[in-house]
Design an enzyme around this catalytic site. Structure first.
Site, mmCIF file in Angstrom:
data_model
loop_
_atom_site.group_PDB
_atom_site.id
_atom_site.type_symbol
_atom_site.label_atom_id
_atom_site.label_comp_id
_atom_site.label_asym_id
_atom_site.label_seq_id
_atom_site.Cartn_x
_atom_site.Cartn_y
_atom_site.Cartn_z
ATOM 1 N N LYS A 1 4.044 5.444 5.016
ATOM 2 C CA LYS A 1 3.402 4.134 5.047
ATOM 3 C C LYS A 1 3.248 3.605 6.472
ATOM 4 O O LYS A 1 3.033 2.410 6.669
ATOM 5 C CB LYS A 1 4.208 3.147 4.201
ATOM 6 C CG LYS A 1 4.317 3.572 2.741
ATOM 7 C CD LYS A 1 5.084 2.561 1.903
ATOM 8 C CE LYS A 1 5.192 3.037 0.459
ATOM 9 N NZ LYS A 1 5.867 2.034 -0.400
ATOM 10 N N PRO B 1 0.832 -1.214 0.000
ATOM 11 C CA PRO B 1 0.000 0.000 0.000
ATOM 12 C C PRO B 1 0.866 1.263 0.000
ATOM 13 O O PRO B 1 1.895 1.328 0.669
ATOM 14 C CB PRO B 1 -0.802 -0.126 1.297
ATOM 15 C CG PRO B 1 -0.796 -1.584 1.607
ATOM 16 C CD PRO B 1 0.518 -2.101 1.137
ATOM 17 N N GLU B 2 0.427 2.262 -0.758
ATOM 18 C CA GLU B 2 1.156 3.525 -0.782
ATOM 19 C C GLU B 2 0.556 4.471 0.252
ATOM 20 O O GLU B 2 -0.434 4.163 0.917
ATOM 21 C CB GLU B 2 1.138 4.089 -2.199
ATOM 22 C CG GLU B 2 1.671 3.052 -3.195
ATOM 23 C CD GLU B 2 2.220 3.617 -4.487
ATOM 24 O OE1 GLU B 2 2.590 4.804 -4.529
ATOM 25 O OE2 GLU B 2 2.302 2.846 -5.461
ATOM 26 N N ARG C 1 12.905 -3.505 -7.112
ATOM 27 C CA ARG C 1 11.507 -3.251 -7.449
ATOM 28 C C ARG C 1 11.359 -3.074 -8.959
ATOM 29 O O ARG C 1 12.232 -2.504 -9.613
ATOM 30 C CB ARG C 1 10.984 -1.998 -6.732
ATOM 31 C CG ARG C 1 10.990 -2.087 -5.213
ATOM 32 C CD ARG C 1 10.068 -3.174 -4.682
ATOM 33 N NE ARG C 1 8.694 -2.949 -5.058
ATOM 34 C CZ ARG C 1 7.848 -2.161 -4.373
ATOM 35 N NH1 ARG C 1 8.267 -1.533 -3.281
ATOM 36 N NH2 ARG C 1 6.605 -2.013 -4.779
#
Length: 264
Positions: A52, A2-3, A254
């Site tokens: 976050k 989640p951002e 990533r």
């Protein structure tokens, strides 16, 4: 993962549903028993977020600190709640609603002053009114790491994940491989202003929207129910603006997505 807008939405939701009343906290899974006992039955004062990270503040100066990581989720339910299903790390029961937390990277109890240690490791959060973008710029302008990696570094800017990183760089025509030292200050200022606006939309709508109206056409989104993106998870597909094939590679662990023609 989640951002940042997701954690701010959770903070607002939990503030609305639990604040100013005692909350029953337990750990059905058994991995948060001591932490749950430390706040169980205490008044839930407020919920806050930074990047976050989510913080539940209880009376007596105790704070539950949560980082969802890749797999963490909150499941919100009205009362009465059913018996826990699966590995519920933390269950909260308020006056009308409850929530189950599963799979977080971090779920711990801190003393109020210890929050500063967590926040001290983070960069400015674009969704916070007190954010100071000059702190992020000071890190970027001196770094030879690629800007695509710097934007994902939570010590540079807190809350940016892969979607915002990929889409922001596309919107500003910046090659993600460009070193931070080669990013101009006016480019950073424009990106920061845009990021604040985009994350505010995500906070308001609950979904990341990055496509300008004139570009919102062509191939569908990468997943059902998701808004279209310019480059994120579109490797091998044509750019929505110029038709060039979208590329992907792994950057510092990533997946990165970009258009080699639009981003220079």
């Amino acid at each position: 993962m989640p951002e940042g807008h997701t954690l701010h939405r959770l903070a607002r939701l939990h503030q609305r549903r639990f604040a100013r009343a005692p909350v029953m906290v337990s750990s059905p899974q058994g991995r948060f028993v001591d932490g749950a006992a430390a706040v169980n039955g205490r008044v839930f004062k407020k919920a806050t977020a930074w990047g976050k990270h989510l913080f539940h503040h209880y009376e007596g100066g105790r704070v539950v600190h949560v980082h969802l990581g890749l797999y963490g989720t909150f499941t919100e339910l009205p009362l009465p709640m059913p018996l826990p299903v699966g590995q519920v790390r933390m269950r909260m029961i308020g006056t009308e609603y409850g929530t189950d937390l599963r799979g977080p990277t971090v779920c711990e109890v801190l003393a109020e002053p210890e929050i500063g240690d967590v926040i001290g490791r983070l960069g400015p959060d674009p969704l916070r009114r007190d954010a100071d973008p000059s702190l992020a710029w000071a890190r970027i302008r001196k770094s030879r790491r690629p800007i695509g990696a710097l934007l994902m570094d939570q010590s540079v800017i807190a809350g940016v994940g892969n979607v915002y990183r990929s889409e922001l760089l596309y919107r500003h025509h910046i090659d993600p491989h460009r070193p931070g030292v080669r990013v101009e200050e006016d480019e950073f200022d424009a990106m920061w202003t845009d990021l604040v606006a985009l994350m505010a939309i995500g906070l308001r709508r609950g979904k990341i929207h990055t496509i300008r109206r004139e570009d919102d056409h062509g191939p569908p989104s990468y997943a059902p129910g998701r808004p279209r993106t310019y480059v994120y998870r579109r490797a091998g597909e044509p750019c929505r603006v110029c038709g060039t094939e979208i590329r992907t590679e792994v950057m510092e662990g990533r997946n990165l997505f970009w258009c080699p023609a639009e981003q220079t």
